[in-house]
Write a protein that holds these residues in place. Sequence first.
Motif, PDB file in Angstrom:
ATOM      1  N   LYS B  40       0.845  -1.206   0.000  1.00 25.61           N
ATOM      2  CA  LYS B  40       0.000   0.000   0.000  1.00 25.61           C
ATOM      3  C   LYS B  40       0.878   1.253   0.000  1.00 25.61           C
ATOM      4  CE  LYS B  40      -2.843  -1.389   3.437  1.00 25.61           C
ATOM      5  NZ  LYS B  40      -3.955  -1.278   4.399  1.00 25.61           N
ATOM      6  N   TYR B  41       2.028   1.130   0.651  1.00 24.95           N
ATOM      7  CA  TYR B  41       2.934   2.289   0.704  1.00 24.95           C
ATOM      8  C   TYR B  41       3.417   2.665  -0.702  1.00 24.95           C
ATOM      9  CZ  TYR B  41       6.790   5.264   2.201  1.00 24.95           C
ATOM     10  OH  TYR B  41       7.627   6.332   2.389  1.00 24.95           O
ATOM     11  N   PHE B  44       0.740   4.541  -2.174  1.00 26.09           N
ATOM     12  CA  PHE B  44       0.723   5.861  -1.545  1.00 26.09           C
ATOM     13  C   PHE B  44       1.750   6.795  -2.213  1.00 26.09           C
ATOM     14  CE2 PHE B  44       3.295   8.385   1.403  1.00 26.09           C
ATOM     15  CZ  PHE B  44       2.384   9.399   1.694  1.00 26.09           C
ATOM     16  N   LEU B  47       0.446   7.936  -5.450  1.00 28.52           N
ATOM     17  CA  LEU B  47      -0.635   8.900  -5.209  1.00 28.52           C
ATOM     18  C   LEU B  47      -0.051  10.270  -4.840  1.00 28.52           C
ATOM     19  CD1 LEU B  47      -3.696   9.466  -4.693  1.00 28.52           C
ATOM     20  CD2 LEU B  47      -3.345   8.616  -2.377  1.00 28.52           C
ATOM     21  N   GLN B  48       0.962  10.234  -3.966  1.00 28.69           N
ATOM     22  CA  GLN B  48       1.596  11.479  -3.526  1.00 28.69           C
ATOM     23  C   GLN B  48       2.201  12.231  -4.716  1.00 28.69           C
ATOM     24  OE1 GLN B  48       5.321  11.322  -1.275  1.00 28.69           O
ATOM     25  NE2 GLN B  48       4.243  12.271   0.452  1.00 28.69           N
ATOM     26  N   VAL B  51      -0.589  13.816  -6.789  1.00 29.35           N
ATOM     27  CA  VAL B  51      -1.114  15.031  -6.128  1.00 29.35           C
ATOM     28  C   VAL B  51      -0.124  16.183  -6.307  1.00 29.35           C
ATOM     29  CG1 VAL B  51      -1.727  16.063  -3.903  1.00 29.35           C
ATOM     30  CG2 VAL B  51      -2.494  13.750  -4.449  1.00 29.35           C
ATOM     31  N   ALA B  52       1.170  15.876  -6.128  1.00 26.47           N
ATOM     32  CA  ALA B  52       2.204  16.915  -6.257  1.00 26.47           C
ATOM     33  C   ALA B  52       2.205  17.496  -7.668  1.00 26.47           C
ATOM     34  CB  ALA B  52       3.569  16.327  -5.911  1.00 26.47           C
ATOM     35  N   VAL B  65       8.034  15.423  -2.395  1.00 25.44           N
ATOM     36  CA  VAL B  65       7.527  14.050  -2.270  1.00 25.44           C
ATOM     37  C   VAL B  65       8.556  13.209  -1.525  1.00 25.44           C
ATOM     38  CG1 VAL B  65       6.087  14.173  -4.322  1.00 25.44           C
ATOM     39  CG2 VAL B  65       8.453  13.388  -4.540  1.00 25.44           C
ATOM     40  N   TRP B  66       8.119  12.095  -1.009  1.00 20.79           N
ATOM     41  CA  TRP B  66       9.003  11.244  -0.209  1.00 20.79           C
ATOM     42  C   TRP B  66       9.843  10.341  -1.114  1.00 20.79           C
ATOM     43  CZ3 TRP B  66       5.509   9.160   4.370  1.00 20.79           C
ATOM     44  CH2 TRP B  66       4.942  10.253   5.028  1.00 20.79           C
TER      45      TRP B  66
END
Lengths: 166, 70
Positions: B40-41, B44, B47-48, B51-52, B65-66
């Motif tokens: 799921k990460y 994620f 997804l991040q 969005v960015a 972002v990570w």
Amino acid sequence: MESTLKVLNDLETQGVLTRYAIGGAMALLFHTEPVATFDLNIFCFIPESGPLITLAPLYDALKAGGHTIDAEHVVIAGVPVQFIPAYNPLVIEALSESQERTFGETPTRVLRLEHLLAIMLQTGRPKDWQRAAMVSASAPFDEIQLLDILNRHGLTETWNRIRSPH
Amino acid sequence: MEPNPLATLTVATPAELAAAVFRQKEQRRQSLAALPVEEKYQHFLQLQRMVAETMRAAGIPCPAVWPVRD
């Protein structure tokens, strides 16, 4: 994120934090589908010797470890971490009862879904209420436990309002 | 790619078609929620990034972002 969690575990081992748990949107990842966020919320108990606490020893330890302070975050292994000392009875309870989980091979702790929902209701921002409504409609939670938490922390009316807005 | 159940609904009322869409979305959501947290990460992180990108395209300041790798 695993490297970030290892640093948090080290802080706990060193006694800089007494206990920590993942909260916020990243905690939801452990309970349901992913939601977007740009920071990692860490609820924590800070060692204290009186009614006042200070984050200075935590920030000093992180700076000594080469991590960067950026506004309200500390960037640990590329992840902006927001440390939130347990600030009221609900959050203290949530952190005390947080669940042991693992991410990869690293142990960590995560707030229970019922406490996350209660904190979203208590925080009271429109986006939190919206998220609480969305999560409660789709994620498996223990309704008896949730109602008990809401009742003890005066949030039952808020819950009823977001469940039946009209 | 999983078969699209809507493709078999050649004749249906708007309500039936809508129900099929919602059912499929819910199934996809449940399958995603049931994945191990590490998988799921990865979703994620995607997804991040989406969005960015959307925020940047709209001229909205966006946090970093990570990292994909630790």
